[in-house]
Design an enzyme around this catalytic site. Structure first.
Site, PDB file in Angstrom:
ATOM      1  N   GLU A  39     100.794  30.627  32.611  1.00 14.54           N
ATOM      2  CA  GLU A  39     101.110  31.886  33.262  1.00 14.54           C
ATOM      3  C   GLU A  39     102.031  31.522  34.428  1.00 14.54           C
ATOM      4  O   GLU A  39     101.671  30.660  35.235  1.00 14.54           O
ATOM      5  CB  GLU A  39      99.793  32.462  33.790  1.00 14.54           C
ATOM      6  CG  GLU A  39      99.806  33.920  34.008  1.00 14.54           C
ATOM      7  CD  GLU A  39      98.450  34.401  34.516  1.00 14.54           C
ATOM      8  OE1 GLU A  39      97.411  33.825  34.160  1.00 14.54           O
ATOM      9  OE2 GLU A  39      98.472  35.369  35.284  1.00 14.54           O
ATOM     10  N   ARG A 265      88.279  21.163  30.603  1.00 21.73           N
ATOM     11  CA  ARG A 265      89.411  21.039  31.515  1.00 21.73           C
ATOM     12  C   ARG A 265      89.276  19.761  32.317  1.00 21.73           C
ATOM     13  O   ARG A 265      88.196  19.202  32.437  1.00 21.73           O
ATOM     14  CB  ARG A 265      89.546  22.267  32.401  1.00 21.73           C
ATOM     15  CG  ARG A 265      88.356  22.596  33.255  1.00 21.73           C
ATOM     16  CD  ARG A 265      88.453  24.011  33.833  1.00 21.73           C
ATOM     17  NE  ARG A 265      89.535  24.133  34.809  1.00 21.73           N
ATOM     18  CZ  ARG A 265      90.503  25.042  34.721  1.00 21.73           C
ATOM     19  NH1 ARG A 265      90.538  25.898  33.716  1.00 21.73           N
ATOM     20  NH2 ARG A 265      91.430  25.117  35.631  1.00 21.73           N
ATOM     21  N   LYS A 275      95.163  27.243  40.453  1.00 25.67           N
ATOM     22  CA  LYS A 275      96.438  27.742  40.966  1.00 25.67           C
ATOM     23  C   LYS A 275      96.231  28.720  42.107  1.00 25.67           C
ATOM     24  O   LYS A 275      97.018  28.761  43.040  1.00 25.67           O
ATOM     25  CB  LYS A 275      97.219  28.426  39.843  1.00 25.67           C
ATOM     26  CG  LYS A 275      98.109  27.455  39.092  1.00 25.67           C
ATOM     27  CD  LYS A 275      99.045  28.173  38.157  1.00 25.67           C
ATOM     28  CE  LYS A 275      98.298  28.677  36.954  1.00 25.67           C
ATOM     29  NZ  LYS A 275      99.158  29.209  35.913  1.00 25.67           N
TER      30      LYS A 275
END
Ligand code: ATP
Ligand code: MG
Length: 565
Positions: A39, A265, A275
């Site tokens: 994104e 992850r 982020k």
């Protein structure tokens, strides 16, 4: 090719690759198509590197293709700067999407059409409830949700309202389109999720063409289907969304049926990989920007001097698993050191200079000696270094009253100057405040090159620079950005920031060979660590970043615990 480079070509073995091999063997697919779907709302970080190496890596290994797809469904948070940075960073990491650059926004018209399909099939409705009301009726993990009062609107009314949403008749937040699934589902994602929202915001790519945008959940799986992705690899937190993605695939005339597989992850000690939080750090000025060398971003690592091959090798070593864990940041640093040890040329730089006057060396002579560029690499050759009556050594390499095991300079002690001569300290000169400002020393002219013809031994070899041609430089030393291995564990990331994560040395001295170094190119400062020139450098004033120190606590811990190294 170095051992490290060969190692990274070894095919990795993990459950994802096993699944792909099985699918190909069973002819479920003839070709593998993966994608990396960021994104564009921030810069990529080392966690993304894991996903990039996995997606591009399996595509390469199995002769397939990997797409770079921007999941650009939220124009209020997205920016062209991030799009550009992501492309640059994926390339820098060593991967190429070829012609397969895609955007969820390329599919806005199709996704809109599919939303109308759901409405026409009685599987979506326009809800006029406020966000708070929708949340209140959603229920909890233990409690079923309740139907919205708008849930039973007729198809014609839904279609009319949805078209008017698109036409811009309503303000932000006035209405949403929801999939009509099951408010009592045990999986909250299936409780009539919002699939379109009104957002009067310009989009970096589609401009003002749209004032309604699909949610990530509505766009993501269908984008995969449009692109013919065979294996949608994502992190574990999306496992709960998989039934929703499959519901969309079941209820829409999609051209293919991707299968999602989740992996753990990457979490790293002393590091935050979110982020949202990294954005806060930048916005609040806790760091100097997304590429601050203390940031865990790829741009930060690049600026700090981390070679992309070290990141790839680190990612290969941590592997791909199904269980979440926290990786020791020492393991990352170890991979960097291991690579740089083989490749980085050696140079001499004095971080905190102490002047040395060699009393028996003639004042009018400057001689040229030879220094090895890299003892690990015989092909790297030698370079000339100048030597004269005045040189500088590290302040830390002198102690007036040394403890027992300190073998470096102290009054009466003899040491070797690397590539030069044996040097004996005679006297420390102090300023009125009692601080040592200069050493008076003598050298042994018979030890040129650093060897004693009479076999005399010294227990320390020091690096140095000659006053005649040393160049002043600024050197930036970095520590962990956070003080604790689990930042934010008490709820406040900012409280855990390390106030000493950056130390700037403004009076350092470097040998002239360093002044012509290219920005970002790694070098080893002998006995200090790996460094690279920063892009703040000017011809008058070079600036260096410390990439990583020489001491390897990871390798030591491994060796002493008897584990594999
Ligand atoms: P963040 O959680 O940092 O905000 P994100 O997951 O929202 O990141 P995206 O741009 O959506 O960021 O991520 C793109 C891809 O990278 C996703 O497929 C995501 O699963 C993967 N990814 C993100 N963070 C990690 C991580 N720490 N380890 C492995 N993969 C990750
Ligand atoms: Mg995400």
């Amino acid at each position: 090719m170095t051992a490290t480079e060969t190692a990274s070509l070894e095919p990795a073995g993990d459950f994802v690759r096993d699944i792909i091999r099985t699918d190909l063997d069973a002819k479920r697919h003839t070709r593998v198509v993966t994608r990396f779907p960021p994104e564009p709302n921030g810069y990529l970080h080392i966690g993304h590197a894991k996903s990039i190496c996995l997606n591009f890596g399996v595509a390469r290994e199995f002769g397939g293709q990997c797409h770079l797809r921007f999941d650009d469904t939220n124009p209020t948070k997205e920016d062209q700067e991030f799009i550009d940075a992501i492309e640059r960073d994926v390339r820098w990491l060593g991967f190429d999407w070829g012609p397969h650059l895609h955007h969820a926004s390329d599919y806005f018209e199709r996704l809109y059409g599919w939303a109308e399909t759901l409405i026409q099939d009685g599987k979506a409705y326009v809800d006029d409830s406020s966000a708070d009301d929708i949340r209140a009726l959603r229920g909890t993990l233990t409690e079923a949700g309740k139907n919205s009062p708008y849930r039973d609107r007729g198809v014609a009314e839904n279609l009319d309202l949805f078209r008017r949403m698109r036409a811009g008749e309503f303000p932000d937040g006035a209405r949403v389109l929801r999939a009509k699934i099951d408010m009592t589902s045990g999986n909250i994602n299936l409780r009539d999720p919002v699939i379109y929202r009104i957002l009067h915001a310009a989009h970096p790519r589609t401009g003002k063409a749209w004032c309604i945008y699909p949610t990530y959940d509505f766009a993501h799986g269908q984008s995969d289907a449009i692109e013919g992705i065979t294996h949608s690899l994502c992190t574990l937190e999306f496992a709960d969304h998989r039934p929703l993605y499959e519901w969309f695939l079941d209820n829409l005339p999609v051209p293919s049926r991707p299968k999602q597989h989740e992996f753990a992850r990457l979490n790293l000690g002393f590091t935050v990989l979110s982020k949202r939080f990294l954005t806060d750090l930048v916005r609040r000025g806790a760091v100097k920007g997304w590429d601050d060398p203390r940031m865990p971003t790829l741009a930060g690592h690049r600026r700090r001097g981390v070679p992309p091959a070290a990141i790839r090798e680190f990612v290969r070593r941590i592997g791909v698993a199904k269980a979440n864990s926290v990786v020791d940041v020492g393991m990352f640093e170890h991979a960097i050191r291991e690579l740089l040890n083989k490749t980085a040329p050696r140079r001499m730089a004095i971080l905190r200079p102490l002047k040395v006057v060699i009393e028996n060396y003639p004042a009018d002579i400057v001689e040229t000696l030879e220094a090895h560029n890299n003892p690990e690499d015989p092909g790297a050759g030698k370079r000339p270094v100048r030597f004269g009556r005045e040189i500088y050594v590290e302040r830390d390499d002198f102690m007036e009253n040394p403890p027992k095991k300190f073998y470096r300079l102290s009054p009466g002690r003899e040491v070797r100057l690397r590539y030069a001569y044996f040097l004996t300290c005679r006297e420390a000169v102090k300023n009125p405040a009692g601080e040592v400002v200069e050493l008076r020393c003598t050298y042994d002219p018979t030890t040129r090159g650093g060897d004693s013809p009479d076999g005399r031994k010294v227990q320390a070899t020091l690096h140095w620079v000659a006053a005649a041609d040393a160049i002043p430089a600024e050197i930036r030393l970095y520590g962990h950005l956070f003080m604790r291995p689990d930042p934010g564990a008490d709820g406040d990331f900012f409280a855990d920031l390390n106030p000493e994560s950056l130390e700037i040395l403004r009076d350092s001295l470097i040998e002239p060979a360093l002044a012509s170094g290219k920005i970002g190119e790694p070098v080893q400062f002998e006995r200090q660590g790996y460094f690279c020139a920063d892009n703040d450098s000017t011809p008058e004033r070079p600036v260096f970043n410390r990439t990583v120190g020489l001491r390897d606590s990871w390798a030591k811990a491994k060796a002493s615990s008897g584990g594999p190294t």
